[in-house]
Motif scaffolding. Sequence first.
Motif, short mmCIF file in Angstrom:
data_model
loop_
_atom_site.label_atom_id
_atom_site.label_comp_id
_atom_site.label_asym_id
_atom_site.label_seq_id
_atom_site.Cartn_x
_atom_site.Cartn_y
_atom_site.Cartn_z
N ARG A 255 -16.55 -71.61 -81.19
CA ARG A 255 -16.76 -73.05 -81.39
C ARG A 255 -17.10 -73.70 -80.05
O ARG A 255 -16.43 -73.47 -79.04
N PRO A 268 -13.82 -80.79 -79.40
CA PRO A 268 -14.74 -79.95 -80.17
C PRO A 268 -16.04 -80.72 -80.44
O PRO A 268 -16.01 -81.92 -80.75
N GLU A 271 -21.28 -79.33 -83.47
CA GLU A 271 -21.84 -78.05 -83.91
C GLU A 271 -20.71 -77.16 -84.42
O GLU A 271 -19.85 -76.72 -83.65
N THR A 272 -20.70 -76.89 -85.72
CA THR A 272 -19.62 -76.09 -86.31
C THR A 272 -20.02 -74.65 -86.58
O THR A 272 -19.18 -73.85 -86.97
#
Length: 325
Positions: A255, A268, A271-272
Amino acid sequence: MKTRILVAVAGIVVLVGAAAVYVGMAAARNRDVAATGTVSLAPGPRLLVRSTADASRGHLVTVSAADLGGPRAVSPVTCARVYASAGTGLCLRQDGDLTTYQLAVLDSGLTSKREIPLVGLPNRARVSPSGNLVAWTVFVTGDSYNGGVFSTRAGILDVRTGELAPTLEDFAVTLNGKPYQAVDLNFWGVTFTRDDHTFYATMSTAGHRYLVRGDFRAHTIVSVRENVECPSLSPDSTRIAFKSAIDDDPAKGWRLSVLDLASGRVTPLAETRSVDDQPAWLDDHSVGYAIPRGTQHSDVWTVPADGSGVPRVLVPDAESPAALG
């Protein structure tokens, strides 16, 4: 103790094998590709990438930052991995028609100023903001502790003085505040600060992966925190974009996130999908990275560095992005 290292590397082996194949194919197929426009590594509002398009695979390409979907300048120079900053380029490439590799330090006009043989398959390339230091990572085999699968080697070269550190494994390591030695030390994904001696990188040992801070002059390395891979320092030197193993398990993918160095806060990004790349800062607010598309193509995507927004394609049929401006 070595299980996680082996799992992480095993997931890479297929990709590395495919990379080696298409780099070789590109060398033959693109031998007659002519340059269109002029590719320069001089500072300016352009993005440098490695093309993965069929007609120019492996060639260095620049596109205008104001029109990333517009015309491309295509160079006759080919690389397996590339990066550039302040008029200095680092090209990791095949050594002519041989199946071995070399690093080439390029000037702004793409003329090779120094070439060094590489033992291993090219994986990462970085240049310091000043253009004075270059760093690379390769995959290697033959380490006794690794059972014949891939390990990594990372090195640094001062292009002004010629000082060469062929592997960071020779540096003195401090882990969690104590001197540390181990046969399974691996380093990869170097990124530089602006002082021309401090750098960050990934270190793995005993199944753990660490963000480390190094000093090229003192040949020292100090651990910073766990589960930070392929760091990339922001232009303002306050944040590090990186990939982290999901649930601390590389077999589950990675991730993209951003670490604030002052507070330690991790954000985070939007973009997963799993991103197996060293992100590159395009400016103070966004990062770029490559996502494979099939076995021979990839696209450069971008996402805001503050966790907002959505990922979008920045340059199709490209990888190894480096903002020149």
